[in-house]
Design a protein around this motif. Structure first.
Motif, short mmCIF file in Angstrom:
data_model
loop_
_atom_site.label_atom_id
_atom_site.label_comp_id
_atom_site.label_asym_id
_atom_site.label_seq_id
_atom_site.Cartn_x
_atom_site.Cartn_y
_atom_site.Cartn_z
N ALA A 87 0.84 -1.19 0.00
CA ALA A 87 0.00 0.00 0.00
C ALA A 87 0.88 1.25 0.00
CB ALA A 87 -0.91 0.00 1.23
N VAL A 88 0.39 2.30 -0.65
CA VAL A 88 1.10 3.58 -0.71
C VAL A 88 0.41 4.55 0.23
CG1 VAL A 88 1.76 5.51 -2.19
CG2 VAL A 88 1.80 3.17 -3.09
N LYS A 89 1.17 5.11 1.16
CA LYS A 89 0.60 6.04 2.13
C LYS A 89 0.01 7.24 1.39
CE LYS A 89 1.67 8.55 6.33
NZ LYS A 89 2.68 8.89 7.33
N GLY A 90 -1.24 7.57 1.72
CA GLY A 90 -1.91 8.71 1.11
C GLY A 90 -2.68 8.39 -0.15
N ALA A 91 -2.52 7.18 -0.68
CA ALA A 91 -3.25 6.81 -1.90
C ALA A 91 -4.73 6.58 -1.58
CB ALA A 91 -2.65 5.56 -2.52
N THR A 92 -5.59 7.09 -2.43
CA THR A 92 -7.03 6.86 -2.26
C THR A 92 -7.53 5.79 -3.22
OG1 THR A 92 -7.47 8.72 -3.75
CG2 THR A 92 -7.49 9.16 -1.37
N SER A 110 -0.34 2.30 -10.54
CA SER A 110 0.00 3.64 -10.07
C SER A 110 -0.92 3.99 -8.91
CB SER A 110 -0.14 4.68 -11.19
OG SER A 110 -1.50 4.79 -11.58
N ALA A 111 -0.43 4.84 -8.03
CA ALA A 111 -1.23 5.31 -6.90
C ALA A 111 -1.88 6.63 -7.26
CB ALA A 111 -0.34 5.49 -5.67
N VAL A 112 -3.10 6.85 -6.76
CA VAL A 112 -3.85 8.06 -7.07
C VAL A 112 -4.34 8.70 -5.78
CG1 VAL A 112 -5.84 8.99 -8.32
CG2 VAL A 112 -4.60 7.03 -9.26
N ASN A 113 -4.26 10.02 -5.71
CA ASN A 113 -4.90 10.78 -4.63
C ASN A 113 -5.29 12.14 -5.18
OD1 ASN A 113 -2.61 12.42 -4.55
ND2 ASN A 113 -1.78 11.44 -2.71
N SER A 114 -5.70 13.06 -4.31
CA SER A 114 -6.18 14.36 -4.78
C SER A 114 -5.11 15.17 -5.51
CB SER A 114 -6.74 15.17 -3.60
OG SER A 114 -5.72 15.35 -2.63
N ALA A 115 -3.84 14.85 -5.29
CA ALA A 115 -2.75 15.55 -5.97
C ALA A 115 -2.51 15.01 -7.37
CB ALA A 115 -1.47 15.46 -5.14
N GLY A 116 -3.06 13.85 -7.70
CA GLY A 116 -2.88 13.28 -9.03
C GLY A 116 -2.44 11.84 -8.98
N GLU A 117 -1.82 11.41 -10.07
CA GLU A 117 -1.41 10.02 -10.24
C GLU A 117 0.11 9.91 -10.15
OE1 GLU A 117 -2.01 6.36 -13.47
OE2 GLU A 117 -2.62 8.39 -14.00
N SER A 118 0.58 8.88 -9.46
CA SER A 118 2.02 8.66 -9.33
C SER A 118 2.59 8.08 -10.62
CB SER A 118 2.31 7.69 -8.19
OG SER A 118 1.93 6.36 -8.57
N GLU A 119 3.89 7.95 -10.66
CA GLU A 119 4.54 7.20 -11.74
C GLU A 119 4.04 5.76 -11.66
OE1 GLU A 119 7.25 7.97 -13.95
OE2 GLU A 119 6.81 10.07 -13.52
N ARG A 120 4.03 5.08 -12.78
CA ARG A 120 3.64 3.67 -12.78
C ARG A 120 4.76 2.82 -12.20
NH1 ARG A 120 1.16 3.38 -18.88
NH2 ARG A 120 -0.20 5.16 -18.62
N SER A 121 4.37 1.71 -11.64
CA SER A 121 5.35 0.76 -11.10
C SER A 121 6.17 0.16 -12.23
CB SER A 121 4.62 -0.37 -10.37
OG SER A 121 3.87 -1.14 -11.31
N ALA A 122 7.21 -0.54 -11.85
CA ALA A 122 7.97 -1.31 -12.84
C ALA A 122 7.07 -2.38 -13.43
CB ALA A 122 9.19 -1.95 -12.17
N ASN A 123 7.43 -2.89 -14.60
CA ASN A 123 6.66 -3.97 -15.21
C ASN A 123 6.60 -5.17 -14.28
OD1 ASN A 123 6.38 -2.42 -17.48
ND2 ASN A 123 7.78 -3.61 -18.73
#
Length: 80
Positions: free
Chosen positions: A17-22, A58-71
């Motif tokens: 889990a990514v902290k802050g991800a919704t 990728s993780a998403v929250n109110s700030a936007g979308e993170s970089e995608r994970s490695a394959n």
């Protein structure tokens, strides 16, 4: 990411889990296929047997979308 299971037509996996991800966006072969609220995913049961599939998350929250994970590659099982 960690593969949980694979059958001949479906895969399941999880990730830390990514902290802050919704929510999390799931990509298969670089195309967005789903958005989930928890850190695991089970595909629809329509994948081809004995086929390698490439996923990214990728993780998403109110700030936007993170970089995608490695394959992350998961191969479905051969049909019985």
């Amino acid at each position: 990411m960690t593969a949980k299971s694979a059958t001949s037509n479906q895969v399941s996996f999880s990730w830390d889990a990514v902290k802050g991800a919704t929510s999390y966006n799931i990509y298969r072969f670089y195309a967005k296929i789903a958005t989930v609220s928890k850190n695991s995913y089970t595909s629809n049961p329509n994948l081809k047997p004995d086929t390698a599939y490439i996923f990214n998350v990728s993780a998403v929250n109110s700030a936007g979308e993170s970089e995608r994970s490695a394959n992350f590659t998961i191969r479905t099982e051969k049909e019985l």
